[in-house]
Enzyme design. Structure first.
Site, PDB file in Angstrom:
ATOM      1  N   ILE A 141      31.551   1.255  35.857  1.00 52.05           N
ATOM      2  CA  ILE A 141      32.699   1.924  36.459  1.00 52.05           C
ATOM      3  C   ILE A 141      33.957   1.226  35.959  1.00 52.05           C
ATOM      4  O   ILE A 141      33.900   0.091  35.479  1.00 52.05           O
ATOM      5  CB  ILE A 141      32.625   1.940  38.010  1.00 52.05           C
ATOM      6  CG1 ILE A 141      32.415   0.533  38.581  1.00 52.05           C
ATOM      7  CG2 ILE A 141      31.539   2.877  38.487  1.00 52.05           C
ATOM      8  CD1 ILE A 141      32.356   0.491  40.102  1.00 52.05           C
ATOM      9  N   ASP A 142      35.072   1.916  36.057  1.00 48.90           N
ATOM     10  CA  ASP A 142      36.332   1.388  35.551  1.00 48.90           C
ATOM     11  C   ASP A 142      36.744   0.093  36.240  1.00 48.90           C
ATOM     12  O   ASP A 142      36.375  -0.157  37.392  1.00 48.90           O
ATOM     13  CB  ASP A 142      37.454   2.416  35.731  1.00 48.90           C
ATOM     14  CG  ASP A 142      37.272   3.640  34.858  1.00 48.90           C
ATOM     15  OD1 ASP A 142      36.593   3.536  33.825  1.00 48.90           O
ATOM     16  OD2 ASP A 142      37.827   4.700  35.211  1.00 48.90           O
TER      17      ASP A 142
END
Length: 167
Positions: free
Chosen positions: A135-136
């Site tokens: 995920i970012d």
């Protein structure tokens, strides 16, 4: 060291934005290069807030690429679940998942490499060891991390086939 020279045509833009729009360099990497002194405008050291105008010469001296290896770091991680094959980690917002350009330490993989150092999958410095998905940086949330090759293969297959649910 490679050098990129860009002459501004009809440009009025912040330097980091100008570089990202006129090269293959991301805006965040451009900002890092500027901050580290690898960029000049008209042969003068620049800051990312420097405005680029028509006719300016922007020179970017790209540093030699660093070999990226996940080195173990004793960084606290929030383990939500763990068994012999799998670990579920709650990644905090602001933490990068794996080492990469400009982020060589302080990542989740660095932390996992320290905490799981006795497992073969985490002893080789693999910058994506055990990761099934990511995920970012600015996103918090749960990540599934495989603790062995079989678990990695099975989790990746479930993710690909959409038989693993994520919410």
């Amino acid at each position: 060291m490679d050098e990129i020279i860009i002459i501004a045509n009809d440009a009025v833009s912040r330097l980091d934005k100008f570089i990202s729009e006129n090269s293959d360099i991301s805006r965040s990497y451009a900002a890092k290069l500027i901050e580290d002194g690898f960029v000049t405008v008209n042969l003068k050291p620049a800051q990312k807030k420097t405005k680029v105008t028509t006719g300016d010469e922007v020179r970017i001296n790209l540093p030699e690429p660093q070999e990226i290896e996940a080195k173990p770091e004793n960084i606290p991680i929030d383990i939500v679940y763990e068994d012999d094959d799998l670990i579920i980690v709650n990644k905090a917002a602001g933490m990068v998942v794996h080492p990469g350009c400009g982020n060589y330490s302080g990542t989740l993989v660095n932390a996992l490499t320290f905490h799981l150092k006795d497992l073969p999958l985490f002893q080789e410095g693999d910058m994506r060891a055990g990761l099934v998905h990511r995920i970012d940086k600015d996103t918090s949330g749960l990540l599934a991390v495989a603790k062995n090759d079989l678990a990695h293969t099975m989790l990746a297959s479930q993710l690909k086939d959409h038989t693993m649910a994520r919410t």
